[in-house]
Design an enzyme around this catalytic site. Structure first.
Site, mmCIF file in Angstrom:
data_model
loop_
_atom_site.group_PDB
_atom_site.id
_atom_site.type_symbol
_atom_site.label_atom_id
_atom_site.label_comp_id
_atom_site.label_asym_id
_atom_site.label_seq_id
_atom_site.Cartn_x
_atom_site.Cartn_y
_atom_site.Cartn_z
ATOM 1 C CE1 TYR A 58 22.520 15.614 36.089
ATOM 2 C CE2 TYR A 58 20.744 15.045 37.581
ATOM 3 C CZ TYR A 58 21.241 15.820 36.560
ATOM 4 O OH TYR A 58 20.461 16.814 36.015
ATOM 5 C CG HIS A 124 20.135 15.243 30.529
ATOM 6 N ND1 HIS A 124 20.852 14.549 31.479
ATOM 7 C CD2 HIS A 124 20.132 16.527 30.957
ATOM 8 C CE1 HIS A 124 21.258 15.378 32.419
ATOM 9 N NE2 HIS A 124 20.836 16.582 32.120
ATOM 10 N N GLY A 212 24.763 33.109 47.326
ATOM 11 C CA GLY A 212 25.857 33.503 48.201
ATOM 12 C C GLY A 212 26.640 32.339 48.758
#
Length: 336
Positions: A58, A124, A212
């Site tokens: 990341y 990972h 949303g």
């Protein structure tokens, strides 16, 4: 610091909803500035989140550095998870599951996180060039050296889990799981329950689309979701129609769509721990409020009915990313 309901991951007791930290530094746009990211992390700890998930991938280390400078003065208040194998290789995303690479990346993670011990350390991805037993063996040596507390896997199959578990108990399997990605129900969710392995559900809100989030439907250039077929037309329009029905269920239940997704996941087993990510303190607080109410079985069943395995339109990953996962697929699932 307040307290939340808890679940177990290996030897650790963690908040039943954790925090996925990826989008504070990586993959999704827009990203928060450093001060806002730090504020969100501290707030999460203050309101009872005790499970924080990061990875060497990341931001190519930037996310681990963010946690290192923000949370480690309160190290004894939470369980820390990070990951290796998938990361930066010659400036690009790549796989290296060799023991030498795992040992090197672990040392880098410890340095960036400003710790000498990571509670839960994942592989990972499965590196197909390296037997899973060899990769797990490198983590066992990390445990023996006092640098890792427990071992996890990510985006791997039930068969791979069993092979890894034969080498050393696997504390957690982390895989994408939400109403619109139900692949774990094929085999690995049950295998985890059988072996005593926790199941950590990443992207439990469909990478924001199920919640949303307008940013997920109107992506900025460079957002990794832009490469994912479900976020591309004509799939996107079909998926937004499906998500409108989810919102209808949530409205009837007087909750948010995100809360309904999280409740659905929590109902899948006591060994399931969702880790939604967010850049918004308000959204985080609403997500955690899922834990403060009862959820009727008929509402959970309605989500099951709405999101059959083949209801979402399009593959979940583009071709290259799909080639890096070892998870089961259902008969007829579109993969390219």
């Amino acid at each position: 610091m307040t307290s939340l309901p808890t679940r177990n991951i290996g030897p650790f007791t963690v908040s039943a909803i954790g925090l996925g930290c990826m989008n504070l530094s990586h993959a999704y746009l827009p990203r928060p500035d450093a001060a806002d990211a730090e504020r969100l992390l501290r707030h999460a700890l203050d309101v009872g989140v005790t499970f924080f998930d990061t990875a060497a991938l990341y931001g190519f280390g930037a996310n681990e550095e963010l946690l290192g400078r923000t949370l480690m003065d309160r190290r004894d208040e939470f369980t820390l998870a990070s990951k290796c194998v998938l990361g930066e290789i010659d400036g690009k995303r790549g796989l290296d599951g060799s023991p030498a690479a795992i040992t090197r990346v672990l040392e880098d993670s410890l340095r960036r996180l400003k710790v000498d011990y990571i509670d839960l350390y994942y592989l990972h991805r499965l590196d197909p060039k390296v037997p899973i037993e060899e990769s797990v063996g490198a983590l066992v040596r990390g445990i023996e050296a006092g640098k890792i507390g427990a071992i996890g896997l990510s985006e791997m199959s039930a068969a791979t889990l069993r092979r890894a578990h034969a080498v050393h108990p696997i504390a957690a399997m982390q895989t994408e799981y939400s109403p619109w990605v139900r692949n774990p129900e094929i085999a690995v969710l049950d295998a985890c329950a059988e072996l005593g392995t926790a199941f950590v559900a990443f992207s439990p809100l469909g990478r924001g689309l199920l919640a949303g989030n307008p940013n997920a439907a109107n992506l900025l250039p460079g957002d990794i979701r832009g490469s994912m077929p479900r976020f591309q037309q004509p799939h996107l329009e079909a998926n937004l129609q499906l998500i409108a029905q989810l919102k209808g269920l949530a409205d009837q239940a007087d909750c948010t769509a995100a809360q309904l997704c999280l409740a659905w996941l929590l109902a899948k087993g006591d060994h399931v721990v969702p880790i939604p990510g967010t850049t918004s303190i308000a959204h985080l607080d609403k997500d955690l409020a899922t834990l403060s109410r009862a959820w009727p079985a008929d509402l959970i069943a309605a989500v099951d009915d709405l999101f059959s395995f083949d209801a979402p339109s399009g593959p979940r990953y583009p071709r290259e990313a799909q080639a890096q996962v070892d998870t089961e697929t259902w008969a007829g699932e579109p993969l390219v």
